[in-house]
Design a protein around this motif. Structure first.
Motif, mmCIF file in Angstrom:
data_model
loop_
_atom_site.group_PDB
_atom_site.id
_atom_site.type_symbol
_atom_site.label_atom_id
_atom_site.label_comp_id
_atom_site.label_asym_id
_atom_site.label_seq_id
_atom_site.Cartn_x
_atom_site.Cartn_y
_atom_site.Cartn_z
ATOM 1 N N CYS A 116 44.617 41.614 61.508
ATOM 2 C CA CYS A 116 44.298 40.535 62.442
ATOM 3 C C CYS A 116 45.528 40.089 63.232
ATOM 4 N N LYS A 117 46.649 39.954 62.540
ATOM 5 C CA LYS A 117 47.870 39.518 63.199
ATOM 6 C C LYS A 117 48.323 40.510 64.260
ATOM 7 N N ASN A 118 48.250 41.797 63.951
ATOM 8 C CA ASN A 118 48.781 42.811 64.864
ATOM 9 C C ASN A 118 47.845 43.169 66.006
ATOM 10 N N THR A 119 46.546 43.028 65.803
ATOM 11 C CA THR A 119 45.602 43.369 66.877
ATOM 12 C C THR A 119 45.215 42.153 67.702
ATOM 13 N N GLY A 120 45.382 40.964 67.112
ATOM 14 C CA GLY A 120 44.943 39.758 67.812
ATOM 15 C C GLY A 120 43.442 39.558 67.750
ATOM 16 N N HIS A 121 42.751 40.348 66.915
ATOM 17 C CA HIS A 121 41.296 40.253 66.786
ATOM 18 C C HIS A 121 40.909 39.887 65.358
ATOM 19 N N ARG A 122 39.630 39.518 65.172
ATOM 20 C CA ARG A 122 39.182 39.054 63.866
ATOM 21 C C ARG A 122 37.968 39.811 63.324
ATOM 22 N N GLY A 123 37.456 40.773 64.061
ATOM 23 C CA GLY A 123 36.244 41.457 63.654
ATOM 24 C C GLY A 123 36.503 42.674 62.776
ATOM 25 N N PHE A 124 35.590 42.916 61.817
ATOM 26 C CA PHE A 124 35.727 44.054 60.910
ATOM 27 C C PHE A 124 34.433 44.856 60.846
ATOM 28 N N ILE A 125 34.611 46.157 60.683
ATOM 29 C CA ILE A 125 33.479 47.061 60.511
ATOM 30 C C ILE A 125 33.568 47.683 59.126
ATOM 31 N N VAL A 126 32.472 47.605 58.367
ATOM 32 C CA VAL A 126 32.385 48.212 57.041
ATOM 33 C C VAL A 126 31.026 48.895 56.918
ATOM 34 N N THR A 127 30.831 49.646 55.857
ATOM 35 C CA THR A 127 29.542 50.290 55.649
ATOM 36 C C THR A 127 28.575 49.341 54.936
ATOM 37 N N GLU A 128 27.306 49.688 54.958
ATOM 38 C CA GLU A 128 26.240 48.778 54.534
ATOM 39 C C GLU A 128 26.308 48.374 53.058
ATOM 40 N N ALA A 129 26.787 49.283 52.208
ATOM 41 C CA ALA A 129 26.857 48.978 50.779
ATOM 42 C C ALA A 129 28.293 48.964 50.284
ATOM 43 N N ALA A 130 29.218 48.607 51.165
ATOM 44 C CA ALA A 130 30.638 48.644 50.822
ATOM 45 C C ALA A 130 31.009 47.591 49.784
ATOM 46 N N TYR A 131 32.024 47.926 48.996
ATOM 47 C CA TYR A 131 32.657 46.951 48.118
ATOM 48 C C TYR A 131 34.167 47.120 48.262
ATOM 49 N N HIS A 132 34.860 46.041 48.639
ATOM 50 C CA HIS A 132 36.307 46.108 48.847
ATOM 51 C C HIS A 132 37.086 45.084 48.036
ATOM 52 N N VAL A 179 37.899 38.990 51.258
ATOM 53 C CA VAL A 179 37.450 40.361 51.073
ATOM 54 C C VAL A 179 35.974 40.422 50.679
ATOM 55 N N THR A 180 35.473 39.408 50.000
ATOM 56 C CA THR A 180 34.045 39.373 49.685
ATOM 57 C C THR A 180 33.211 39.386 50.957
ATOM 58 N N GLU A 181 33.737 38.789 52.021
ATOM 59 C CA GLU A 181 33.002 38.768 53.294
ATOM 60 C C GLU A 181 32.792 40.158 53.872
ATOM 61 N N VAL A 182 33.635 41.122 53.491
ATOM 62 C CA VAL A 182 33.473 42.499 53.974
ATOM 63 C C VAL A 182 32.974 43.414 52.854
ATOM 64 N N SER A 183 32.320 42.821 51.853
ATOM 65 C CA SER A 183 31.776 43.568 50.718
ATOM 66 C C SER A 183 30.288 43.286 50.589
ATOM 67 N N PRO A 184 29.463 43.895 51.435
ATOM 68 C CA PRO A 184 28.024 43.592 51.434
ATOM 69 C C PRO A 184 27.359 43.778 50.081
ATOM 70 N N SER A 185 27.851 44.717 49.279
ATOM 71 C CA SER A 185 27.200 44.965 47.991
ATOM 72 C C SER A 185 27.443 43.852 46.982
ATOM 73 N N SER A 186 28.334 42.903 47.316
ATOM 74 C CA SER A 186 28.593 41.778 46.423
ATOM 75 C C SER A 186 27.563 40.658 46.573
ATOM 76 N N PHE A 187 26.863 40.633 47.694
ATOM 77 C CA PHE A 187 25.987 39.505 47.998
ATOM 78 C C PHE A 187 24.693 39.567 47.198
ATOM 79 N N LYS A 188 24.374 38.483 46.503
ATOM 80 C CA LYS A 188 23.077 38.338 45.851
ATOM 81 C C LYS A 188 22.115 37.590 46.764
ATOM 82 N N GLN A 189 22.642 36.684 47.564
ATOM 83 C CA GLN A 189 21.846 35.937 48.528
ATOM 84 C C GLN A 189 22.648 35.834 49.816
ATOM 85 N N GLY A 190 21.946 35.490 50.880
ATOM 86 C CA GLY A 190 22.623 35.325 52.159
ATOM 87 C C GLY A 190 22.985 36.656 52.787
ATOM 88 N N SER A 191 23.889 36.610 53.730
ATOM 89 C CA SER A 191 24.272 37.812 54.454
ATOM 90 C C SER A 191 25.737 37.738 54.856
#
Length: 447
Positions: A145-161, A167-179
């Motif tokens: 984020c600091k080096n690009t000046g941007h805040r958006g991330f792309i991950v895969t649908e069932a990613a865990y990081h 990092v939970t925000e970019v780990s879709p497989s962690s979510f039990k509720q919500g999105s």
């Protein structure tokens, strides 16, 4: 593969796969289990509907309190083998001498850093050590984020990081509720089911569309963050090099490519030490963890000096336990053992042997679908016998239970939990591979 019923079609969280359900009646008379549940409560995560009490481990094997031995084909942390004597000796020697933080000059720390950096392209010459892959990915995201000046991330649908708040925000497989939050966009896993025969082009176009979405939302693209073997998505590595096109598109848009090597790194893929190396791409940041200390908790990230320097202008970074002398002694021992015992070569050789055996079994069992992976990181789809394009998560659970009965530990992966995930120690022998194949064959017959 798609799931056949509404129940099976639900996305399964990474911590729900092959897991004990504390709400079930199973295990209520087990004192050790009740003790754990009383201590940890709702955060308790245990394998199997009837959890196993483990007491020791050596090489590729673990031993339970009841005396039963299990071939460990799941836990990729002890990459050179459980309780390896060289790692044990290195840790014991160092902790008896000195263990402190990195505010002091300690030779073993820089010995390890130099040995680790030798495994990377010369451009990635600054390393920061942490205690977990979650911390490493958190730091990598902030640097991007600091080096690009941007805040958006792309991950895969069932990613865990990982499991920090960021990092939970970019780990879709962690979510039990919500999105996932608005600054994160997911793309389908790089499978033939999603992209047809041209996975490279299909995945790249999905990433390109995700970049456009992030721009429309006002975030821009900070980074494409992917586990190089797409472990949580169901283990996808082929065709070799398919990642290049997507990474090129991200770079053209001004974003970073963060290679999450926490699971595929350290020789597990056999033909390459790192997943990004297997795909012949140069990341902006690489994160690593799990097998790094063969059970001693350590992790880290590497990047270009200018990227780290720009980040440190604002906040800097220090980790009390990250890079402590004992962890570095463990990490250095791991690298030495891998070289001395030629474990990357063994991963390649035994991985090919396992793939051949699994494909042979699949040819005789309609419920066994595609076998994927590289080296000793394999995924096996479990499907409906009369409709191979349909996933069967329930059968996957039965298969895992059947393997347990045969004395083999395995796990599940994929969006619906219908892929058998295999990550044995890199020291796995051909005889141990045969033990697994025999157990797998017997369990497959009962599907």
């Amino acid at each position: 593969m798609q799931s056949p019923t509404e129940a099976d079609n639900q996305v399964r969280g990474i911590l729900e796969m092959n897991a004990f359900d504390s709400k079930s009646a199973s295990g209520q008379d087990d004192p050790a289990l009740q003790r754990r549940l009383a201590n940890v409560g709702a955060a308790s995560v245990l394998f199997y509907r009837q959890p196993i009490e483990m007491v020791s481990a050596l090489g590729a094997w673990m031993s339970a309190a009841n005396g039963k031995r299990y071939l460990d084909c799941y836990n990729n942390v002890p990459c050179v083998g459980h309780s390896h004597p060289a790692v044990t000796a290195a840790v014991s020697k160092q902790i008896s001498r000195l263990n402190t933080n990195t505010r002091y000059l300690v030779q073993v720390v820089d010995d390890y850093l130099e040995a680790l950096k030798a495994k990377f392209p010369a451009e990635l010459s600054n390393a920061v050590l942490t205690c977990s892959g979650s911390e490493a990915n958190d730091l990598a995201m902030r640097i991007a984020c600091k080096n690009t000046g941007h805040r958006g991330f792309i991950v895969t649908e069932a990613a865990y990081h990982g499991n920090t708040a960021y990092v939970t925000e970019v780990s879709p497989s962690s979510f039990k509720q919500g999105s996932i939050p608005d600054h994160v966009v997911t793309v389908p896993a790089p499978s033939r089911a999603n992209y047809g025969d041209d996975i490279a082009e299909g995945f790249a176009m999905a990433v390109k569309k995700a970049i456009s979405t992030l721009k429309i939302r006002g975030y821009g693209i900070a980074a494409l963050l992917v586990d190089s073997i797409f472990s949580s998505d169901g283990v996808f590595g082929q065709p070799q090099g398919f990642l290049r096109a997507a990474v090129d598109i991200v770079h053209q848009a001004g974003g970073f490519y963060i290679a999450d090597e926490v699971q595929p790194g350290f020789g597990r893929l056999g033909s390459a030490f790192w997943g990004f190396e297997y795909h012949q791409v140069l990341p902006d940041i690489v994160t690593m963890g799990k097998p790094m200390g063969n059970g001693f908790p350590m992790a880290g990230m590497v990047t270009r000096p200018e990227y780290l320097a720009r980040f440190c202008e604002d906040v800097g970074y220090f980790n009390t336990f990250g890079g402590n002398p004992v962890s570095c002694a463990a990490g250095l021992a791991v690298l030495k053992v891998m070289e001395q015992e030629e474990l990357q070569t063994n991963a390649h050789k035994i991985g090919q042997y396992l793939c051949s055996g699994l494909n042979s079994i699949a040819a005789d069992h309609a419920a066994i679908g595609e076998v994927r992976g590289e080296g000793l990181f394999l995924g096996v789809d479990i499907c409906q016998p009369d409709q191979p394009e349909l996933a069967d998560p329930a059968a996957t659970v039965r298969l895992i239970d059947g393997l347990r009965d045969a004395g083999i530990l395995a796990g599940a992966a994929g969006k619906h939990g219908s892929t058998l995930k295999l990550r044995p120690a890199l020291c796995l022998s051909q005889a141990e591979a045969d033990f697994f194949l025999d157990g797998f064959r017997a369990a497959a017959r009962r599907l």
